[in-house]
Design a protein around this motif. Sequence first.
Motif, PDB file in Angstrom:
ATOM      1  N   VAL A 112      43.036  29.075  44.563  1.00 32.86           N
ATOM      2  CA  VAL A 112      41.837  28.266  44.351  1.00 32.86           C
ATOM      3  C   VAL A 112      40.655  29.082  43.837  1.00 32.86           C
ATOM      4  CG1 VAL A 112      42.513  26.541  46.041  1.00 32.86           C
ATOM      5  CG2 VAL A 112      41.072  28.444  46.750  1.00 32.86           C
ATOM      6  N   SER A 113      40.792  30.400  43.753  1.00 33.28           N
ATOM      7  CA  SER A 113      39.686  31.214  43.236  1.00 33.28           C
ATOM      8  C   SER A 113      39.622  31.081  41.706  1.00 33.28           C
ATOM      9  CB  SER A 113      39.855  32.679  43.637  1.00 33.28           C
ATOM     10  OG  SER A 113      40.958  33.244  42.987  1.00 33.28           O
ATOM     11  N   PRO A 114      38.428  31.155  41.135  1.00 30.58           N
ATOM     12  CA  PRO A 114      38.297  31.059  39.673  1.00 30.58           C
ATOM     13  C   PRO A 114      38.987  32.235  38.981  1.00 30.58           C
ATOM     14  CG  PRO A 114      36.146  30.925  40.751  1.00 30.58           C
ATOM     15  CD  PRO A 114      37.148  31.251  41.800  1.00 30.58           C
ATOM     16  N   GLU A 115      39.672  31.946  37.886  1.00 32.96           N
ATOM     17  CA  GLU A 115      40.429  32.987  37.179  1.00 32.96           C
ATOM     18  C   GLU A 115      39.540  33.954  36.402  1.00 32.96           C
ATOM     19  OE1 GLU A 115      43.356  31.207  34.739  1.00 32.96           O
ATOM     20  OE2 GLU A 115      44.289  30.134  36.390  1.00 32.96           O
ATOM     21  N   ASP A 116      38.401  33.495  35.953  1.00 34.28           N
ATOM     22  CA  ASP A 116      37.567  34.333  35.089  1.00 34.28           C
ATOM     23  C   ASP A 116      36.651  35.283  35.860  1.00 34.28           C
ATOM     24  OD1 ASP A 116      36.124  32.245  36.098  1.00 34.28           O
ATOM     25  OD2 ASP A 116      34.983  31.864  34.267  1.00 34.28           O
ATOM     26  N   GLU A 117      36.639  35.215  37.163  1.00 32.77           N
ATOM     27  CA  GLU A 117      35.776  36.105  37.935  1.00 32.77           C
ATOM     28  C   GLU A 117      36.574  37.295  38.465  1.00 32.77           C
ATOM     29  OE1 GLU A 117      33.533  34.147  40.938  1.00 32.77           O
ATOM     30  OE2 GLU A 117      32.970  32.507  39.609  1.00 32.77           O
ATOM     31  N   ALA A 118      35.983  38.463  38.377  1.00 32.44           N
ATOM     32  CA  ALA A 118      36.672  39.686  38.791  1.00 32.44           C
ATOM     33  C   ALA A 118      36.736  39.842  40.309  1.00 32.44           C
ATOM     34  CB  ALA A 118      35.971  40.903  38.187  1.00 32.44           C
ATOM     35  N   HIS A 119      35.788  39.236  41.015  1.00 26.26           N
ATOM     36  CA  HIS A 119      35.776  39.409  42.471  1.00 26.26           C
ATOM     37  C   HIS A 119      36.565  38.324  43.188  1.00 26.26           C
ATOM     38  CE1 HIS A 119      32.336  36.822  41.564  1.00 26.26           C
ATOM     39  NE2 HIS A 119      32.541  36.290  42.759  1.00 26.26           N
ATOM     40  N   GLY A 120      37.280  37.493  42.487  1.00 28.05           N
ATOM     41  CA  GLY A 120      38.088  36.442  43.106  1.00 28.05           C
ATOM     42  C   GLY A 120      39.252  36.969  43.930  1.00 28.05           C
ATOM     43  N   PRO A 121      40.120  37.816  43.354  1.00 28.89           N
ATOM     44  CA  PRO A 121      41.262  38.321  44.145  1.00 28.89           C
ATOM     45  C   PRO A 121      40.871  39.136  45.384  1.00 28.89           C
ATOM     46  CG  PRO A 121      41.706  38.571  41.816  1.00 28.89           C
ATOM     47  CD  PRO A 121      40.268  38.126  41.931  1.00 28.89           C
ATOM     48  N   PRO A 122      39.887  40.036  45.301  1.00 30.50           N
ATOM     49  CA  PRO A 122      39.524  40.751  46.537  1.00 30.50           C
ATOM     50  C   PRO A 122      38.971  39.820  47.622  1.00 30.50           C
ATOM     51  CG  PRO A 122      38.677  41.939  44.647  1.00 30.50           C
ATOM     52  CD  PRO A 122      39.203  40.637  44.140  1.00 30.50           C
ATOM     53  N   LEU A 123      38.217  38.798  47.208  1.00 31.72           N
ATOM     54  CA  LEU A 123      37.705  37.847  48.197  1.00 31.72           C
ATOM     55  C   LEU A 123      38.833  37.008  48.795  1.00 31.72           C
ATOM     56  CD1 LEU A 123      34.344  36.571  46.686  1.00 31.72           C
ATOM     57  CD2 LEU A 123      34.694  38.014  48.676  1.00 31.72           C
ATOM     58  N   ALA A 124      39.832  36.681  47.973  1.00 29.91           N
ATOM     59  CA  ALA A 124      40.982  35.932  48.482  1.00 29.91           C
ATOM     60  C   ALA A 124      41.745  36.768  49.508  1.00 29.91           C
ATOM     61  CB  ALA A 124      41.892  35.535  47.321  1.00 29.91           C
ATOM     62  N   MET A 125      41.938  38.031  49.225  1.00 27.23           N
ATOM     63  CA  MET A 125      42.628  38.906  50.175  1.00 27.23           C
ATOM     64  C   MET A 125      41.808  39.078  51.458  1.00 27.23           C
ATOM     65  SD  MET A 125      45.438  39.535  48.834  1.00 27.23           S
ATOM     66  CE  MET A 125      45.536  38.202  47.676  1.00 27.23           C
ATOM     67  N   LEU A 126      40.499  39.191  51.307  1.00 28.13           N
ATOM     68  CA  LEU A 126      39.628  39.303  52.473  1.00 28.13           C
ATOM     69  C   LEU A 126      39.691  38.032  53.313  1.00 28.13           C
ATOM     70  CD1 LEU A 126      37.508  40.990  53.994  1.00 28.13           C
ATOM     71  CD2 LEU A 126      35.775  39.860  52.597  1.00 28.13           C
ATOM     72  N   GLY A 127      39.697  36.871  52.663  1.00 26.32           N
ATOM     73  CA  GLY A 127      39.807  35.605  53.395  1.00 26.32           C
ATOM     74  C   GLY A 127      41.125  35.508  54.145  1.00 26.32           C
ATOM     75  N   GLY A 128      42.218  35.909  53.508  1.00 21.92           N
ATOM     76  CA  GLY A 128      43.513  35.908  54.187  1.00 21.92           C
ATOM     77  C   GLY A 128      43.538  36.874  55.354  1.00 21.92           C
ATOM     78  N   LEU A 129      42.926  38.031  55.170  1.00 27.79           N
ATOM     79  CA  LEU A 129      42.865  39.020  56.247  1.00 27.79           C
ATOM     80  C   LEU A 129      42.071  38.496  57.438  1.00 27.79           C
ATOM     81  CD1 LEU A 129      43.507  41.953  57.114  1.00 27.79           C
ATOM     82  CD2 LEU A 129      41.293  42.570  56.159  1.00 27.79           C
ATOM     83  N   ILE A 130      40.969  37.836  57.169  1.00 26.33           N
ATOM     84  CA  ILE A 130      40.144  37.280  58.248  1.00 26.33           C
ATOM     85  C   ILE A 130      40.897  36.186  58.993  1.00 26.33           C
ATOM     86  CG2 ILE A 130      38.068  35.911  58.701  1.00 26.33           C
ATOM     87  CD1 ILE A 130      36.678  37.605  56.527  1.00 26.33           C
ATOM     88  N   MET A 131      41.589  35.310  58.260  1.00 26.70           N
ATOM     89  CA  MET A 131      42.361  34.252  58.914  1.00 26.70           C
ATOM     90  C   MET A 131      43.486  34.850  59.766  1.00 26.70           C
ATOM     91  SD  MET A 131      40.937  31.433  58.330  1.00 26.70           S
ATOM     92  CE  MET A 131      42.187  30.353  58.976  1.00 26.70           C
TER      93      MET A 131
END
Length: 100
Positions: free
Chosen positions: A54-73
Amino acid sequence: MANWRRSLGDAFWAVDRAIGGQQRPTWIQKRVARHPIGAGLCLAVPFALFFLMVSPEDEAHGPPLAMLGGLIMGLLFALAASAERLRQRRLKRLGIWDGS
């Protein structure tokens, strides 16, 4: 200070009893309590993949934030599993459950 902590703990266990915390754990609760880190990882991976989708493809900080969200969950679920382990230990100590 010690009386304050004790009364807070007593209030927590009273609420736990009121919502059924002194019932025998189900098989999934037993399994999760035995392996809280593994259970957290099993939840972290799907959440990280979902956040990545669900993160935007054109943003560079999308994948690290997705990994951080998964880590927090995963961390939150591992903490809940650890709390379940403590609840089961208390049930054994009170003689409500024999650990089987």
